[in-house]
Design an enzyme around this catalytic site. Structure first.
Site, PDB file in Angstrom:
ATOM      1  N   ASP A 172       0.845  -1.197   0.000  1.00 58.30           N
ATOM      2  CA  ASP A 172       0.000   0.000   0.000  1.00 58.30           C
ATOM      3  C   ASP A 172       0.877   1.244   0.000  1.00 58.30           C
ATOM      4  OD1 ASP A 172      -3.240   0.268   0.713  1.00 58.30           O
ATOM      5  OD2 ASP A 172      -2.102   2.102   1.122  1.00 58.30           O
ATOM      6  N   TYR A 190     -12.173   7.396 -14.322  1.00 59.16           N
ATOM      7  CA  TYR A 190     -12.082   6.180 -13.499  1.00 59.16           C
ATOM      8  C   TYR A 190     -12.603   4.978 -14.289  1.00 59.16           C
ATOM      9  CZ  TYR A 190     -13.386   2.960  -9.660  1.00 59.16           C
ATOM     10  OH  TYR A 190     -13.547   1.877  -8.837  1.00 59.16           O
TER      11      TYR A 190
HETATM   12  P1  NAP Z   1     -10.179   1.868  -0.741  1.00 60.92           P
HETATM   13  O1  NAP Z   1     -10.839   1.549   0.550  1.00 60.92           O
HETATM   14  O2  NAP Z   1      -9.948   3.304  -1.103  1.00 60.92           O
HETATM   15  O3  NAP Z   1      -8.819   1.072  -0.893  1.00 60.92           O
HETATM   16  C1  NAP Z   1      -7.921   1.343  -1.941  1.00 60.92           C
HETATM   17  C2  NAP Z   1      -6.541   1.164  -1.402  1.00 60.92           C
HETATM   18  O4  NAP Z   1      -5.584   1.450  -2.440  1.00 60.92           O
HETATM   19  C3  NAP Z   1      -6.240   2.115  -0.241  1.00 60.92           C
HETATM   20  O5  NAP Z   1      -5.649   1.409   0.823  1.00 60.92           O
HETATM   21  C4  NAP Z   1      -5.256   3.096  -0.872  1.00 60.92           C
HETATM   22  O6  NAP Z   1      -4.305   3.586   0.039  1.00 60.92           O
HETATM   23  C5  NAP Z   1      -4.562   2.227  -1.887  1.00 60.92           C
HETATM   24  N1  NAP Z   1      -3.882   3.033  -2.896  1.00 60.92           N
HETATM   25  C6  NAP Z   1      -4.345   4.141  -3.518  1.00 60.92           C
HETATM   26  N2  NAP Z   1      -3.412   4.612  -4.357  1.00 60.92           N
HETATM   27  C7  NAP Z   1      -2.345   3.769  -4.280  1.00 60.92           C
HETATM   28  C8  NAP Z   1      -1.091   3.727  -4.903  1.00 60.92           C
HETATM   29  N3  NAP Z   1      -0.715   4.661  -5.803  1.00 60.92           N
HETATM   30  N4  NAP Z   1      -0.228   2.741  -4.577  1.00 60.92           N
HETATM   31  C9  NAP Z   1      -0.576   1.808  -3.657  1.00 60.92           C
HETATM   32  N5  NAP Z   1      -1.762   1.792  -3.021  1.00 60.92           N
HETATM   33  C10 NAP Z   1      -2.640   2.769  -3.339  1.00 60.92           C
HETATM   34  O7  NAP Z   1     -11.027   1.232  -1.914  1.00 60.92           O
HETATM   35  P2  NAP Z   1     -11.922  -0.105  -2.015  1.00 60.92           P
HETATM   36  O8  NAP Z   1     -13.323   0.313  -2.099  1.00 60.92           O
HETATM   37  O9  NAP Z   1     -11.483  -1.153  -1.057  1.00 60.92           O
HETATM   38  O10 NAP Z   1     -11.489  -0.494  -3.499  1.00 60.92           O
HETATM   39  C11 NAP Z   1     -10.752  -1.650  -3.834  1.00 60.92           C
HETATM   40  C12 NAP Z   1     -10.840  -1.835  -5.341  1.00 60.92           C
HETATM   41  O11 NAP Z   1     -12.205  -2.019  -5.736  1.00 60.92           O
HETATM   42  C13 NAP Z   1     -10.356  -0.639  -6.141  1.00 60.92           C
HETATM   43  O12 NAP Z   1      -9.677  -1.113  -7.292  1.00 60.92           O
HETATM   44  C14 NAP Z   1     -11.629   0.069  -6.543  1.00 60.92           C
HETATM   45  O13 NAP Z   1     -11.484   0.845  -7.699  1.00 60.92           O
HETATM   46  C15 NAP Z   1     -12.545  -1.113  -6.766  1.00 60.92           C
HETATM   47  N6  NAP Z   1     -13.978  -0.810  -6.685  1.00 60.92           N
HETATM   48  C16 NAP Z   1     -14.552  -0.384  -5.526  1.00 60.92           C
HETATM   49  C17 NAP Z   1     -15.939  -0.195  -5.479  1.00 60.92           C
HETATM   50  C18 NAP Z   1     -16.670   0.166  -4.200  1.00 60.92           C
HETATM   51  O14 NAP Z   1     -17.895   0.311  -4.240  1.00 60.92           O
HETATM   52  N7  NAP Z   1     -16.013   0.308  -3.087  1.00 60.92           N
HETATM   53  C19 NAP Z   1     -16.699  -0.378  -6.631  1.00 60.92           C
HETATM   54  C20 NAP Z   1     -16.068  -0.778  -7.805  1.00 60.92           C
HETATM   55  C21 NAP Z   1     -14.715  -1.004  -7.816  1.00 60.92           C
HETATM   56  P3  NAP Z   1      -4.502   5.000   0.766  1.00 60.92           P
HETATM   57  O15 NAP Z   1      -5.742   4.835   1.599  1.00 60.92           O
HETATM   58  O16 NAP Z   1      -3.258   5.172   1.537  1.00 60.92           O
HETATM   59  O17 NAP Z   1      -4.683   6.013  -0.324  1.00 60.92           O
END
Ligand code: NAP
Length: 256
Positions: free
Chosen positions: A40, A159
């Site tokens: 991360d 996105y």
């Molecule tokens: P999240 O809670 O924001 O987790 C994303 C993680 O990625 C965070 O820990 C973030 O770290 C890390 N990150 C961001 N930029 C980074 C970088 N440059 N290098 C390394 N780590 C990085 O999101 P989530 O909802 O669990 O999402 C997980 C995946 O599912 C993502 O690919 C997202 O696009 C996808 N997704 C989510 C949803 C939803 O409804 N939640 C829907 C469709 C797709 P920091 O917190 O330190 O920035």
């Protein structure tokens, strides 16, 4: 390679937020017997998730790296290899979300989405792939998004474009890697209860009340990070060895 997933090593990117999908995937993999590299941007968060897994009896290390930075990812994968062993399973999960009216979208906003969400997956895959090729066994799982399939909302064009790119990348890699014992699949989340989704809810970014969106889904509730982890566990398993180039929607049946 005979050992399959149990006893193997997984790398999960973006797994340093305890409430996010990456952490849920890492916990599930550890429970299934894998050693896990928790990568991360937030190195402290990654180490905290790894410590939680170790405290529960699993094997895990935290890796601080920005997925869009080749040198940082290379160093993180090298450390994982040294401390836990070569990588068998990669989950490209790290991403940033972006909301902006298309007409106002800047080059910088566009580039940031592509750099983290799409190029980050490209870099991590390229860095982990030699281990899988050497083993003749591997699993690559790309976390895309419902909006990358359907178009989602126009305020997330950048996105969604990055996520559509991940889906195409999944298929191209699968075509080439199947003969090498490596499967490549994508899990496409819908509306999942994580810090990312909560931020959008709190900032009221949706074009209609978010509860109205959910009410239209066949399963009218938010998904859980553990739902995504279960899909990843399946794709990572020995039993899924004949399944590649696939896109599995974990979205409560949403089609828009
Ligand atoms: P999240 O809670 O924001 O987790 C994303 C993680 O990625 C965070 O820990 C973030 O770290 C890390 N990150 C961001 N930029 C980074 C970088 N440059 N290098 C390394 N780590 C990085 O999101 P989530 O909802 O669990 O999402 C997980 C995946 O599912 C993502 O690919 C997202 O696009 C996808 N997704 C989510 C949803 C939803 O409804 N939640 C829907 C469709 C797709 P920091 O917190 O330190 O920035």
């Amino acid at each position: 390679m005979a050992e399959g997933k149990a006893g193997g090593v997984a790398l999960v990117t973006g797994a340093g937020d305890p409430g996010g999908m990456g952490a849920a995937v890492a916990r599930r993999f550890a429970k299934d017997g894998m050693a896990v590299g928790i990568l991360d941007l937030n190195g402290g968060g990654a180490e905290a998730v790894a410590a939680e897994i170790r405290a529960a009896g699993g094997r895990a290390i935290g890796l601080a790296a920005d997925v869009s930075d080749r040198a940082q990812v290379r160093a993180a994968v090298a450390r994982l290899r040294t401390e836990l062993g070569p990588v068998h399973v990669l989950v490209n999960n790290a991403a940033i979300e972006g909301w902006c009216a298309f007409e106002a979208l800047t080059d910088e906003q566009w580039d940031a989405q592509m750099a983290v969400n799409l190029k980050g997956a490209f870099i991590a895959t390229q860095e982990a792939l030699p281990d899988m090729q050497a083993a003749g066994w591997g699993r690559i799982i790309n976390i895309s998004a419902l909006g990358g399939q359907t178009g989602g909302v126009m305020d997330m064009t950048h996105y969604n474009a990055s996520k559509g790119g991940m889906i195409a990348m999944t298929r191209s890699l699968a075509v080439g890697l199947g003969r090498q014992g490596i499967t490549v699949n994508s899990v496409s989340p819908g509306f999942i209860d994580t810090p990312m989704a909560r931020r959008a809810i709190e900032e009221d970014l949706f074009p209609m009340p978010w509860t109205d969106i959910l009410a239209m889904y066949p399963i009218p509730r938010l998904g859980k990070a553990e739902d995504i982890a279960a899909a990843c566990a399946f794709f990572a398993s020995e039993e899924a060895g004949y399944i590649t180039a696939q896109l599995l929607g974990v979205n409560g049946g949403a089609t828009f």
